[in-house]
Design a protein around this motif. Structure first.
Motif, short mmCIF file in Angstrom:
data_model
loop_
_atom_site.label_atom_id
_atom_site.label_comp_id
_atom_site.label_asym_id
_atom_site.label_seq_id
_atom_site.Cartn_x
_atom_site.Cartn_y
_atom_site.Cartn_z
N ASP A 79 0.68 -1.26 0.14
CA ASP A 79 0.08 0.06 0.05
C ASP A 79 0.75 1.35 -0.11
N THR A 80 2.13 1.00 -0.11
CA THR A 80 3.05 2.30 0.00
C THR A 80 2.72 2.87 -1.47
N LEU A 81 2.96 4.15 -1.44
CA LEU A 81 2.95 4.84 -2.60
C LEU A 81 4.26 4.92 -3.27
N ILE A 82 4.25 4.90 -4.78
CA ILE A 82 5.53 5.07 -5.71
C ILE A 82 5.80 6.46 -5.72
N GLU A 83 7.11 6.72 -5.32
CA GLU A 83 7.59 7.87 -4.84
C GLU A 83 7.91 8.53 -6.37
N GLU A 84 7.96 10.02 -6.22
CA GLU A 84 8.47 10.70 -7.24
C GLU A 84 9.87 10.31 -8.03
N ASN A 85 10.15 10.41 -9.35
CA ASN A 85 11.61 10.25 -9.85
C ASN A 85 12.07 8.78 -9.18
N PHE A 86 11.23 7.93 -9.42
CA PHE A 86 11.56 6.48 -9.08
C PHE A 86 12.83 5.98 -9.70
N VAL A 87 13.84 5.54 -8.88
CA VAL A 87 15.03 4.79 -9.38
C VAL A 87 15.07 3.49 -8.89
N CYS A 88 15.33 2.51 -9.88
CA CYS A 88 15.52 1.07 -9.63
C CYS A 88 16.54 0.94 -8.87
N SER A 89 16.56 0.19 -7.57
CA SER A 89 17.56 0.26 -6.72
C SER A 89 17.60 -1.31 -6.21
N GLU A 90 18.49 -1.81 -5.61
CA GLU A 90 18.61 -3.13 -4.94
C GLU A 90 17.61 -3.35 -4.06
N LYS A 91 17.10 -2.11 -3.37
CA LYS A 91 16.15 -2.15 -2.35
C LYS A 91 14.53 -2.43 -2.90
N HIS A 92 14.38 -1.74 -4.09
CA HIS A 92 13.26 -1.92 -4.86
C HIS A 92 13.33 -3.53 -5.50
N ARG A 93 14.48 -3.84 -6.14
CA ARG A 93 14.62 -5.19 -6.54
C ARG A 93 14.03 -6.22 -5.59
N ALA A 94 14.75 -6.06 -4.29
CA ALA A 94 14.53 -7.13 -3.13
C ALA A 94 12.97 -7.15 -2.82
N PHE A 95 12.49 -5.96 -3.15
CA PHE A 95 11.09 -6.01 -2.33
C PHE A 95 10.10 -6.83 -3.77
N PHE A 96 10.37 -6.34 -5.04
CA PHE A 96 9.74 -7.03 -5.99
C PHE A 96 9.98 -8.54 -6.02
N LYS A 97 11.24 -8.66 -5.78
CA LYS A 97 11.62 -10.24 -5.82
C LYS A 97 10.78 -11.19 -4.87
N ASP A 98 10.35 -10.21 -3.66
CA ASP A 98 10.03 -10.81 -2.42
C ASP A 98 8.21 -11.06 -2.73
N LYS A 99 7.70 -10.01 -3.53
CA LYS A 99 6.49 -10.15 -3.92
C LYS A 99 6.04 -10.97 -5.19
N ILE A 100 7.00 -10.90 -6.07
CA ILE A 100 6.75 -11.42 -7.44
C ILE A 100 7.45 -12.82 -7.62
N GLY A 101 8.49 -12.82 -7.01
CA GLY A 101 9.47 -14.14 -7.05
C GLY A 101 10.82 -14.07 -7.69
N PRO A 102 11.49 -15.20 -7.72
CA PRO A 102 12.78 -14.88 -7.95
C PRO A 102 13.27 -14.77 -9.43
N SER A 103 11.91 -14.71 -10.28
CA SER A 103 12.33 -14.52 -11.73
C SER A 103 12.21 -13.05 -11.92
N PHE A 104 11.81 -12.33 -10.84
CA PHE A 104 11.49 -10.73 -11.23
C PHE A 104 12.75 -10.08 -11.68
N SER A 105 12.51 -9.22 -12.89
CA SER A 105 13.92 -8.25 -13.36
C SER A 105 13.03 -7.13 -13.58
N PHE A 106 13.84 -6.16 -13.63
CA PHE A 106 13.55 -4.61 -14.09
C PHE A 106 13.50 -4.56 -15.59
N ASN A 107 12.56 -5.10 -16.33
CA ASN A 107 12.46 -4.98 -17.40
C ASN A 107 12.37 -3.36 -17.85
N VAL A 108 12.56 -3.07 -19.11
CA VAL A 108 12.35 -1.64 -19.32
C VAL A 108 10.84 -1.14 -19.41
#
Length: 194
Positions: A79-108
């Motif tokens: 329920d967290t709001l996506i911040e302005e000027n979003f930057v793909c970071s390791e913290k975000h990657r860890a969050f999405f891998k936790d929610k989506i699974g290990p196959s997650f990647s930041f595609n374009v």
């Protein structure tokens, strides 16, 4: 250069300028010659030059400043709001891998979605990620506007099965020599004598 296409000079107005196809190198060269900023995407340069030709003032397409406080993984929830000027970071990657699974990647496509949807929730982002994966499976991929040639060639082949790349290129050269949009139309086959 096609003789029907005007030269890119300060004698053009913004409307005439935007009717023609220009290479990014031409846009950069014009900007440098006029002493206006020459960096940015082709789309940004086109907007800036069109404005300059109409007003004789360079209005730079400004990019918003980044937030100074980085987001922590512990700060993220569905329920967290996506911040302005979003930057793909390791913290975000860890969050999405936790929610989506290990196959997650930041595609374009997903990165663009995140940057364009500040204020939506991370739950919305997870849904968008799955929608993007489904679109990929359907086979037709969106091509960014600045890649007009790629879009044209793809559309040419969708309408002309069995044609050669040489045919597509000849039609593309014909199309970009005309004023107006650069999308494929069956009338472009006139370049092949049809």
């Amino acid at each position: 250069m096609d003789p029907a296409r005007p030269e890119l000079t300060t004698d053009l107005d913004g409307k005439t300028f935007t009717q023609w196809y220009w290479l990014k190198e031409e846009l950069v060269s014009f900007c440098r010659a006029q002493g206006i900023p020459a960096s940015g995407s082709k789309e940004e340069l086109t907007k800036m030059i069109a404005g300059f030709l109409d007003t004789r003032e360079a209005s730079v397409v400004s990019k918003p400043a980044r937030k100074s406080k980085p987001v922590q993984v512990s700060d993220l929830a569905l329920d967290t709001l996506i911040e302005e000027n979003f930057v793909c970071s390791e913290k975000h990657r860890a969050f999405f891998k936790d929610k989506i699974g290990p196959s997650f990647s930041f595609n374009v496509a997903f990165q663009k979605w995140l940057k364009a949807n500040a204020g939506k929730t991370y739950a919305d982002a997870v849904r968008a990620y799955y929608e993007i994966l489904e679109e990929r499976k359907s086979g037709r991929k969106n091509i960014d506007r600045q890649f007009e040639y790629n879009t044209y060639v793809r559309d040419f082949f969708e309408h002309n099965k069995g044609r050669s790349l040489d045919d597509a290129i000849r039609c593309w050269k014909y199309k970009k020599s005309l004023p107006g949009h650069n999308r494929y139309e069956d009338s472009d086959l006139a370049a092949l004598g049809e």
